[in-house]
Structure formats: structure tokens, C-alpha cells
Design an enzyme around this catalytic site. Structure first.
Site, short mmCIF file in Angstrom:
data_model
loop_
_atom_site.label_atom_id
_atom_site.label_comp_id
_atom_site.label_asym_id
_atom_site.label_seq_id
_atom_site.Cartn_x
_atom_site.Cartn_y
_atom_site.Cartn_z
N HIS A 41 43.91 4.82 44.83
CA HIS A 41 42.78 3.96 45.22
C HIS A 41 43.31 2.98 46.26
CE1 HIS A 41 41.57 5.54 41.32
NE2 HIS A 41 40.33 5.18 41.57
N SER A 107 47.86 -2.57 49.32
CA SER A 107 48.97 -1.79 48.77
C SER A 107 49.57 -0.79 49.76
CB SER A 107 48.54 -1.09 47.46
OG SER A 107 47.34 -0.37 47.64
N ASP A 161 38.40 11.67 46.15
CA ASP A 161 38.50 11.05 44.82
C ASP A 161 39.97 11.09 44.40
OD1 ASP A 161 38.61 10.54 42.12
OD2 ASP A 161 36.91 11.80 41.60
N ASP A 182 44.73 2.06 40.93
CA ASP A 182 44.14 0.72 41.06
C ASP A 182 42.63 0.81 41.28
OD1 ASP A 182 43.78 -2.00 41.53
OD2 ASP A 182 44.46 -1.89 43.62
C1 LIG Z 1 40.89 -2.38 43.91
S1 LIG Z 1 40.54 -1.54 45.39
C2 LIG Z 1 42.09 -0.98 45.94
C3 LIG Z 1 42.99 -2.03 46.50
C4 LIG Z 1 44.32 -1.53 46.98
N1 LIG Z 1 44.97 -0.66 46.00
C5 LIG Z 1 45.23 -2.67 47.28
O1 LIG Z 1 45.99 -3.09 46.39
O2 LIG Z 1 45.23 -3.14 48.41
C6 LIG Z 1 39.86 -0.03 44.82
C7 LIG Z 1 39.49 0.92 45.95
O3 LIG Z 1 39.26 2.22 45.38
C8 LIG Z 1 38.20 2.84 46.07
N2 LIG Z 1 37.69 3.87 45.14
C9 LIG Z 1 36.77 3.77 44.17
N3 LIG Z 1 36.70 4.91 43.47
C10 LIG Z 1 37.62 5.76 43.99
C11 LIG Z 1 38.04 7.07 43.67
N4 LIG Z 1 37.53 7.75 42.65
N5 LIG Z 1 39.03 7.62 44.42
C12 LIG Z 1 39.58 6.94 45.45
N6 LIG Z 1 39.21 5.69 45.81
C13 LIG Z 1 38.26 5.10 45.07
C14 LIG Z 1 37.26 1.70 46.41
O4 LIG Z 1 36.46 2.04 47.52
C15 LIG Z 1 38.24 0.57 46.71
O5 LIG Z 1 38.53 0.50 48.08
#
Ligand SMILES: C[S@@+](CC[C@H](N)C(=O)[O-])C[C@H]1O[C@@H](n2cnc3c(N)ncnc32)[C@H](O)[C@@H]1O
Length: 301
Positions: A41, A107, A161, A182
Site C-alpha cells: 500500500h 514509505s 490490489d 500499510d
Molecule cells: C496509509 S496509505 C499508504 C501510505 C504509505 N505506505 C506511506 O507510508 O507513505 C494507504 C494507501 O493504500 C492505498 N490502497 C488502498 N487499498 C489498497 C489495496 N487493496 N492495494 C493497494 N493499495 C491500496 C490507498 O489508496 C492509500 O494510498
């Protein structure tokens, strides 16, 4: 999905997550052998803390901005804590090379600061606008990154995903991986369950994978119950022995206060050698800096 990480970037929970990420990479890159870092994520990679989204609740004021002020005042609490210094350096370097007034690395850029030429980075983000911004941020940052300037083929960015893509990326050819999970926890119950299932799937494919899951702490009984479930459902080692796990938590409000977020945690499966010992030094120091009035607390268990 409504979630946009820009509203929360650089808050105290991001600080815990990103210091932990760099601390894990500090341990894991001691061995020469390369590794795969899989960020399921990834977010948009780079945030502008002076943007209207970030300014809305100004969460960074009690996160990275508080830490930077203390560092500028020469706070002695930092002495001998390279994990915190690595993080501050990554933020300062990002600020020096971008045009944002108050840039903050997500991240993916934090990881780029620590990975070596023999390592690979896979970033997965499901929202197309965030994914497009991520591609741009990584392209700009990889020119400056320590290990990846000349080797963009070692970085893959997918719009997909992140849970579903685990099976495509594991096991990696290096047979070593750090998996960062995350999720947004917009639907808290389903993301807790999905993180649980994703850890089991990852460990079935690579038993020695190091997995780091970020989670919010609102009601302690809920997070404690989830952590116990996560740990008890993990596959065992070949000899029937339980896998090693470690939890780092940091909260800045008294537990169970009715604020949006009291604290957050990192649940780490297969933590690297001596990681816990180091965490027992840097986590209380980080807590003291983020919560100077000591209304919250921290725990390593
Ligand atoms: C908490 S943020 C991530 C922040 C990042 N890891 C950081 O520390 O900078 C969660 C992200 O996951 C994305 N997201 C949500 N569901 C997801 C999925 N099933 N697979 C991949 N990305 C997803 C959202 O769009 C969002 O940008």
C-alpha cells in the site's frame, strides 16, 4: 475509496512507521545478499505538508514537525540513535531536492534512501491518481537514491490490489523479503482481516519473510484481540516452533481517549537479529520527543 494519505502524512503514526521501516532496513542490509522490499500500500510517495489537505487537521505539527524542531534545538535525546537520525536525514534530503515548501517522503522514498544496488523495490498502489503521483515521485527521487540511481529496472510500480499481488511477487529470487503492509483501515474490520490473511499467504510462500504491518490504536481491547488472532494464526516453523513476532506501539493520548487516533503500532513477524534490542532504545526516545507532556506511552513486546 475516499482515503487520501495527504490528510495524515507526517503525523506521529507516520513517524513511527517510517522510523521502523528504516530500522528494519538498517538491520536487513547488513548482509550483502540482496532483498526484495514489497510495499503493498505505497501511497503517492511524496507529500506537501503545506497543501490544503495536510493543513486541514495539521497532523504533521505533532509528528515530523515537532521532531525537526527538537532536532534543530540539538536535543540530546537523539545521541546514539542512528535509527532516528536515518529518518531525519531522509526527510531533510527530500526537502533539499524538491520544490515543495514542506516536503515529506512516504514509505517508497524512505525505502529508496536505504536500499542498495543489489536490492529490489516493488510498490503497489490501487488508486490511479495516487499511483500516477507515485511514479513521478519515484522517477525524480531515484536519480538521487543511493543504490538505485542507475538501475531503474530494480524498481517496479504497479497500479493494483496489493494483497492480490503478493502471490505474484513471492517467493522472490533473492529468497529474502521485507513486506510492508500499510492499509488505510477505512473499513477497519476488513483491513485487519485482510492484513492477517496476507501475512499467512506471504509466509506460506516465503517462510523467512519479514513482515511489518502498521495498525491504528483506537480501542486497546480491539487491537490486542487482533494481534493475538494474527499471531495465533501464523504458520509454525518446520520443527513446530512458533515464529518470532514483535510489536512496537506508541500512543500520544491516554489510551481509549475518544480522539480520532490515540496511537499506532507496528506488528513485525520474523524481526531481524537484535532488532528488538535496538527498538528498546529508540522507541522510548522517539516517544519522549513526540509526546513531551507524556500523556501517552510506548511499548515493545
Ligand atoms: C496509509 S496509505 C499508504 C501510505 C504509505 N505506505 C506511506 O507510508 O507513505 C494507504 C494507501 O493504500 C492505498 N490502497 C488502498 N487499498 C489498497 C489495496 N487493496 N492495494 C493497494 N493499495 C491500496 C490507498 O489508496 C492509500 O494510498
Amino acid at each position: 475509496m475516499k482515503y487520501r494519505h495527504a490528510f495524515h502524512a507526517g503525523n506521529f503514526a507516520d513517524v513511527l512507521k517510517h522510523v521502523t521501516l528504516l530500522a528494519l532496513l538498517r538491520s536487513l542490509t547488513k548482509k550483502d545478499k540482496g532483498l526484495l522490499l514489497l510495499d503493498t500500500h505505497a501511497g503517492r510517495g511524496l507529500y506537501d505538508l503545506s497543501s490544503s489537505e495536510s493543513k486541514q487537521a495539521n497532523e504533521a505539527a505533532t509528528g515530523i514537525e515537532r521532531l525537526l524542531v527538537q532536532a534543530a534545538q540539538g536535543d540530546a535525546t537523539f545521541t546514539g540513535l542512528p535509527e532516528i537520525t536515518d529518518f531525519l536525514n531522509a526527510v531533510r534530503e527530500t526537502r533539499q531536492r524538491t520544490s515543495f515548501r514542506q516536503a515529506y517522503p512516504g514509505s517508497p522514498l524512505i525505502a529508496l534512501a536505504a536500499l542498495r544496488p543489489q536490492d529490489r523495490l516493488t510498490l503497489i498502489e490501487s488508486q490511479p491518481t495516487e499511483h500516477a503521483a507515485l511514479r513521478e515521485a519515484v522517477k525524480n527521487a531515484s536519480r538521487y537514491a543511493r543504490g538505485h540511481g542507475g538501475t531503474p529496472e530494480s524498481i517496479t510500480i504497479e497500479c493494483a490490489d496489493g494483497y492480490a499481488r503478493l502471490s505474484a511477487w513471492l517467493p522472490p529470487m533473492e529468497r529474502r523479503a521485507l513486506i510492508v503492509i500499510d492499509p488505510p483501515y477505512e473499513d477497519t474490520v476488513s483491513d485487519f482481516k485482510a492484513a492477517e490473511r496476507a501475512s499467512q499467504e506471504a509466509l506460506r510462500r516465503l517462510a523467512n519473510a519479514v513482515i511489518a504491518i502498521w495498525y491504528p490504536i483506537k480501542q486497546v481491547k480491539d487491537t490486542d484481540a487482533w494481534r493475538s488472532r494474527l499471531i495465533s494464526a501464523l504458520p509454525q516453523k518446520a520443527g513446530g516452533e512458533a515464529l518470532s513476532t514483535l510489536t512496537l506501539e506508541l500512543w500520544i493520548h491516554p489510551l481509549d481517549t475518544r480522539v480520532g487516533l490515540n496511537g499506532s503500532g507496528m506488528s513485525i513477524i520474523n524481526p531481524p537479529f537484535q532488532f528488538e534490542e535496538h527498538a528498546r532504545r529508540w522507541l522510548p526516545a522517539l516517544h519522549a520527543m513526540l509526546d513531551p507532556q507524556c500523556r501517552g506511552g510506548c511499548a515493545v513486546r
